[in-house]
Design a protein around this motif. Structure first.
Motif, mmCIF file in Angstrom:
data_model
loop_
_atom_site.group_PDB
_atom_site.id
_atom_site.type_symbol
_atom_site.label_atom_id
_atom_site.label_comp_id
_atom_site.label_asym_id
_atom_site.label_seq_id
_atom_site.Cartn_x
_atom_site.Cartn_y
_atom_site.Cartn_z
ATOM 1 N N GLY A 149 2.100 5.745 -3.619
ATOM 2 C CA GLY A 149 1.528 4.972 -2.527
ATOM 3 C C GLY A 149 0.791 5.904 -1.586
ATOM 4 N N LEU A 150 0.222 5.351 -0.540
ATOM 5 C CA LEU A 150 -0.566 6.137 0.399
ATOM 6 C C LEU A 150 0.264 7.158 1.177
ATOM 7 C CD1 LEU A 150 -3.035 3.437 1.773
ATOM 8 C CD2 LEU A 150 -3.445 5.171 0.019
ATOM 9 N N ASP A 151 1.570 6.899 1.322
ATOM 10 C CA ASP A 151 2.426 7.865 2.013
ATOM 11 C C ASP A 151 2.420 9.227 1.327
ATOM 12 O OD1 ASP A 151 3.278 6.329 4.143
ATOM 13 O OD2 ASP A 151 5.038 5.552 3.086
ATOM 14 N N ILE A 179 2.267 2.572 2.689
ATOM 15 C CA ILE A 179 1.907 3.350 3.878
ATOM 16 C C ILE A 179 2.938 3.069 4.971
ATOM 17 C CG2 ILE A 179 0.284 1.604 4.748
ATOM 18 C CD1 ILE A 179 -1.402 4.067 5.719
ATOM 19 N N TRP A 223 0.047 10.906 0.446
ATOM 20 C CA TRP A 223 -1.001 11.725 1.072
ATOM 21 C C TRP A 223 -0.906 11.717 2.599
ATOM 22 C CZ3 TRP A 223 -2.151 8.493 -3.099
ATOM 23 C CH2 TRP A 223 -2.459 9.168 -4.277
ATOM 24 N N ILE A 224 -0.562 10.578 3.168
ATOM 25 C CA ILE A 224 -0.566 10.419 4.630
ATOM 26 C C ILE A 224 0.539 11.236 5.300
ATOM 27 C CG2 ILE A 224 -0.270 8.740 6.518
ATOM 28 C CD1 ILE A 224 -2.913 8.363 5.096
ATOM 29 N N GLU A 283 8.344 6.489 -1.557
ATOM 30 C CA GLU A 283 7.001 6.611 -0.989
ATOM 31 C C GLU A 283 6.053 7.424 -1.866
ATOM 32 O OE1 GLU A 283 7.815 8.445 2.786
ATOM 33 O OE2 GLU A 283 8.910 6.719 3.523
ATOM 34 N N LEU A 293 0.809 -1.212 0.000
ATOM 35 C CA LEU A 293 0.000 0.000 0.000
ATOM 36 C C LEU A 293 0.846 1.268 0.000
ATOM 37 C CD1 LEU A 293 -2.806 -0.962 2.554
ATOM 38 C CD2 LEU A 293 -2.905 -1.016 0.039
#
Length: 170
Positions: free
Chosen positions: A144-146, A98, A148-149, A141, A96
């Motif tokens: 992947g979700l990172d 993350i 945004w996170i 990163e 993912l």
């Protein structure tokens, strides 16, 4: 120079993503196999590692063997739970994208633990690929979700710190 290339080159990002997905799949698959079989027991592996502590050039160094004897084996039930779930969660994190840096760091920790216990298998190649991902940092990163996170977490942390600073000054 190579580290800078990994960290900053935008054309490396897709390659890092492929490496991340490959390692994620390997970890997730290994963990899921152990979880679903319901038969995972690390005690045989650990006792086998202890046998490799002897000889002129032991495959398992005494300090690591002592850790296995004093910590891992007495708490084998804990290790039987955290190893499969650790592998699975590292895989999910990498797939993912993350908390990628933390996920790869935990994967590398497990790879080194397996190698210190006297086994090689795919662990050296996974360490090498994992080091590229860890060294690349944010560039690994980006897909992947990172993506945004991490900025969101940064804003939340900055806002909380700013609020605390404001409340102290008033």
């Amino acid at each position: 120079m190579f580290i800078k290339f990994l960290k900053e080159n935008r054309y490396v990002t897709p390659l890092l993503t492929v490496l991340r997905l490959y390692l994620g799949w390997e970890w997730m698959n290994a963990g899921w196999g152990k979880i679903t079989s319901g038969k995972f027991d690390a005690s045989g592996f650990l006792f086998g590692a202890l046998k490799n502590m002897s000889g002129e050039h032991p495959a398992v160094q005494p300090w690591w063997g002592n850790f296995l004897k004093e910590v891992a084996i007495p708490y084998i039930d804990v290790f039987n739970a955290i190893v499969p779930w650790g592998e699975f969660l590292v895989g999910i994190g990498l797939i993912l994208g993350i908390f990628t840096s933390f996920s790869i760091l935990m994967g590398l920790t497990m790879n080194f633990a397996y190698m210190l216990s006297g086994t090689t298998s795919t662990n050296p190649q996974m360490v090498l690929l994992g080091m590229f991902i860890l060294a690349a940092g944010i560039n690994a990163e980006k897909i992947g979700l990172d993506h945004w996170i991490i900025p969101l977490l940064g804003k939340l942390i900055y806002k909380k710190a700013d609020n605390q600073q404001f409340s102290k000054s008033t």
